[in-house]
Design a protein around this motif. Structure first.
Motif, PDB file in Angstrom:
ATOM      1  N   PHE A 118      -4.239   5.055   5.444  1.00  0.00           N
ATOM      2  CA  PHE A 118      -5.740   5.038   5.615  1.00  0.00           C
ATOM      3  C   PHE A 118      -6.569   6.186   5.444  1.00  0.00           C
ATOM      4  N   ARG A 119      -5.561   7.287   4.952  1.00  0.00           N
ATOM      5  CA  ARG A 119      -6.708   8.545   4.879  1.00  0.00           C
ATOM      6  C   ARG A 119      -7.593   8.467   3.900  1.00  0.00           C
ATOM      7  N   ILE A 145      -7.418   9.110  16.429  1.00  0.00           N
ATOM      8  CA  ILE A 145      -6.553   7.722  16.759  1.00  0.00           C
ATOM      9  C   ILE A 145      -5.008   8.015  16.759  1.00  0.00           C
ATOM     10  N   VAL A 146      -4.692   8.329  15.977  1.00  0.00           N
ATOM     11  CA  VAL A 146      -2.957   8.639  15.716  1.00  0.00           C
ATOM     12  C   VAL A 146      -2.320   9.245  16.851  1.00  0.00           C
ATOM     13  N   LEU A 162      -9.032   9.736  12.110  1.00  0.00           N
ATOM     14  CA  LEU A 162      -7.581   9.421  11.920  1.00  0.00           C
ATOM     15  C   LEU A 162      -6.904  10.128  12.989  1.00  0.00           C
ATOM     16  N   GLY A 185     -13.483  11.876   8.376  1.00  0.00           N
ATOM     17  CA  GLY A 185     -12.495  11.013   8.372  1.00  0.00           C
ATOM     18  C   GLY A 185     -10.889  11.371   8.693  1.00  0.00           C
ATOM     19  N   ILE A 186     -10.702  12.475   8.618  1.00  0.00           N
ATOM     20  CA  ILE A 186      -9.365  13.123   9.007  1.00  0.00           C
ATOM     21  C   ILE A 186      -9.253  13.294  10.593  1.00  0.00           C
ATOM     22  N   ILE A 234       0.944   6.063   8.315  1.00  0.00           N
ATOM     23  CA  ILE A 234      -0.450   5.724   8.913  1.00  0.00           C
ATOM     24  C   ILE A 234      -1.607   6.464   7.947  1.00  0.00           C
ATOM     25  N   ILE A 235      -1.119   7.749   8.263  1.00  0.00           N
ATOM     26  CA  ILE A 235      -2.337   8.582   7.574  1.00  0.00           C
ATOM     27  C   ILE A 235      -2.123   8.443   6.001  1.00  0.00           C
ATOM     28  N   LEU A 248     -10.715   6.015   4.409  1.00  0.00           N
ATOM     29  CA  LEU A 248     -11.260   6.217   5.636  1.00  0.00           C
ATOM     30  C   LEU A 248     -12.271   7.640   5.279  1.00  0.00           C
ATOM     31  N   THR A 249     -11.556   8.478   4.392  1.00  0.00           N
ATOM     32  CA  THR A 249     -12.577   9.552   4.055  1.00  0.00           C
ATOM     33  C   THR A 249     -13.391   9.351   3.085  1.00  0.00           C
TER      34      THR A 249
END
Lengths: 324, 315
Positions: free
Chosen positions: B161-162, B181-182, B178, B174-175, B157-158, B165-166
């Motif tokens: 999407f990292r 949520i994770v 993430l 962003g991190i 996931i990270i 999103l960042t």
């Protein structure tokens, strides 16, 4: 009798018994087995029987809290069993219920005021805050409580007071019919009398009709116009209160009446002891449900033929091959 | 609510009622606050938590040592006047790093807990009142999440999407989003099961049946009658999640999936310090202690909240 307020016709309720690998329905509990009765406006029908005979299920079916399997319920000329949505919501204003356990029937996290006032909010019965509060105070006074009880929580009250709160909640919508589901069974005997008197008083003042469910015949005799005795999902005898207590016909009714304690120490008691337990309602006995425990049974008739309710004298009905 | 002592409801109940003054102008919210204040440990927890938040919020503006000032002359030094909490293996000031890292750790803990509790309550509540197939489907989803191998999944996931999103909200935020949520997304399952089980048992209670008889809609029954009574265990579970989230965040850092290595968080400092336990115990002790105190404070606050919101409880 004129047009009854409530008519129940051939009411049947089977509860599924789930089990097996995939939770299939493997059996059915026959809780109510073709029950029919009428209650006239302003009257009280006492419904008595042992635990598990289907009397509470009958009350909940009438209110549509559980869905009947078959049969019809007519309330003031309207078919309750066919109601949906808004019509059902409107019915809630005409029929209410008082529960047995005053500890379980009040939400512990709501104040007494909001418990009683909830019906006013749901049915929009108060125009503004002031009217809302006034109505709650009025209801509290109707059941013998005071306005200062409004902001308290249920756990601060005794059993009898809680039952009064439950009654006030039921009265909030100004119902015509109240199903009293063993309203005094959980109370002390001294408190029982107070609550019974309150219920009778309210009936006189507000013209209420009661379906009074109980397992205590002494209580039922006091409050009921008519009494119906249930055994394993069927009504076995019904008569006016005085008639039933004076001349019980069904052997089960006789046994129940002989179990009522007599306060006179000199009275000679003839106890009629029943053998065995209530049979399993998943597989009720054939023929007359009572034949396995009946002191006057005549085999094979009683174990093969299902007895029907027959009128023996004016308004006295009994379902027994031998006494009917 | 195991082990709670409820008020006796007989004779003294009547006495209390009859001896009561006339109508008290008390709202339920004020009443809960009044009850919360009487819970000493909870108040202590709230004060400690408030101090912690205040310290990490304004601390870096008072203690102006940079978090990444390397000083090889003071490697793994114990507490001193120049470095009140000592230094790490690069001679970086631990107090500055703890103050900065606390912001991230506390925020991650609280937000991830909120994500887990809100999402879990939602899923559990829907599953509890929905008809059979929906309920079964949601519970399969819950079981699926419980049985997923979490670390590889987190990694995926990270990794996926990292960057997207960042690119939108910036590196740190962003991190942060993430990670919350994770972590929250892998902690909601027990809450969902808890809430569903509570609903299944509470909806058969007579007071809910009474609400049904009054014509209350399903959502009204759940929101007004069932959820408030299911709250106690959820609050307690929530306070434990804060601790788990702080630790989980450090695990992600450790694997290079969280904040970059030069960004300090409590969990990261603890991980880095554990290799030096024998020669520089202060390193792991202060970061571990900060996590411990925060979690304990939140736990007490949770306990107090649960009791304050339960009117049956005598405080």
């Amino acid at each position: 009798m004129s047009e009854p307020l409530l008519s129940v016709r051939d009411l049947v309720k089977d509860f599924p018994v789930k089990g097996g690998l995939f939770g299939r329905e493997i059996d059915q509990v026959h809780a109510i087995d073709h029950v029919s009765f009428d209650i006239g406006a302003g009257q009280t029908l006492g419904l008595v029987g042992e635990s598990g005979c289907g009397k509470s299920s009958t009350g909940r079916c009438i209110l549509r809290l559980i869905e009947p399997t078959a049969g019809e319920i007519w309330f003031a000329g309207r078919n309750v069993t066919a109601m949906l949505g808004d019509e059902l919501l409107a019915l809630r204003r005409d029929m209410q219920i008082i529960f047995q356990d005053p500890y379980a029937s009040l939400n512990p996290r709501m104040t007494v005021g909001s418990i009683i006032g909830e019906a006013l909010i749901i049915h929009r019965l108060a125009r503004d805050r002031r009217e809302f509060t006034d109505r709650i105070v009025e209801l509290l006074e109707t059941v013998g409580l005071g306005p200062d009880h409004m902001l308290r929580y249920p756990h601060e009250f005794s059993g009898g007071q809680r039952q009064r709160i439950g009654i006030a909640r039921a009265l909030a919508v100004s119902p015509k019919l109240i199903v009293c589901d063993e309203p005094v069974s959980a109370l002390d005997v001294s408190i029982q009398a107070q609550v019974i008197n309150l219920l009778e008083d309210l009936q006189d003042r507000l013209g209420l009709t009661y379906l009074f469910i109980a397992h205590d015949l002494a209580v039922v005799q006091h409050i009921s116009t008519r009494v119906a005795v249930m055994y394993l999902g069927r009504i076995v005898e019904t008569a006016s209160s005085a008639e039933l207590y004076a001349r019980p016909l069904h052997p089960y009714t006789e046994a129940l009446l002989s179990a009522v304690p007599n306060p006179s120490p000199r009275a000679k008691r003839h106890r009629l002891h029943l053998e065995g337990d209530v049979p399993n309602p998943i597989r009720p006995p054939s023929g007359c449900h009572f034949h396995t425990r009946c002191p006057i049974r005549q085999l094979p008739l009683c174990s093969t033929e299902k007895p029907v309710l027959k009128e023996t004298s004016d308004g006295h009905w009994v379902a027994c091959h031998l006494r009917g | 609510m195991a082990g709670s002592t409820h008020a006796s409801v007989t004779a003294d109940g009547i006495a209390a009622v009859t001896a009561a003054p006339s109508v008290r102008p008390v709202t339920p919210g004020f009443e809960a606050w009044r009850r919360f204040r009487r819970h000493r440990l909870a108040v202590a927890g709230a004060v400690v938590l408030a101090l912690m938040v205040l310290t990490v919020a304004i601390g870096p503006t008072i203690w102006r040592v940079p978090i990444n000032a390397i000083d090889f002359s003071a490697q793994v030094a114990g507490p001193s006047l120049a470095h009140p909490l000592g230094t790490d293996s690069l001679g970086q000031d631990l107090l500055a790093r703890m103050l900065y890292g606390g912001r991230i750790s506390i925020a991650v803990g609280l937000v991830a807990m909120a994500v887990a509790v809100i999402f879990g309550t939602l899923i559990g509540a829907v599953a509890g009142v929905a008809p059979g197939p929906v309920d079964a489907g949601l519970m399969w989803l819950t079981d699926l999440f419980l049985s997923l191998p979490q670390l590889p999944f987190l990694l995926l996931i990270i990794y996926l999407f990292r960057h997207s999103l960042t690119a939108i909200v910036g590196e740190q935020l962003g991190i942060f989003i993430l990670i919350c949520i994770v972590i929250g997304g892998f902690q909601w399952m027990p809450v969902a099961r808890l809430v569903r089980a509570q609903i299944l048992s509470l909806r058969e209670k007579e007071f809910v049946e009474a609400a049904r008889a009054l014509g209350a809609s399903t959502s009204r029954q759940v929101v007004r009658h069932i959820l408030p009574n299911a709250l106690g265990p959820v609050i307690v579970a929530g306070t434990i999640y804060v601790a788990q989230a702080i630790i989980a965040e450090s695990t992600l850092d450790f694997l290079g999936l969280g904040f970059p290595p030069d960004v300090p968080t409590w969990g990261r400092i603890l991980y880095d310090g554990q290799n030096y336990l024998d020669i520089a115990p202060h390193w792991a002790l202060f970061s571990g202690g900060a996590i411990f105190v925060t979690v304990l404070a939140i736990n007490f606050v949770g306990d107090g909240l649960r009791d304050a919101l339960d009117p049956r409880k005598v405080i």
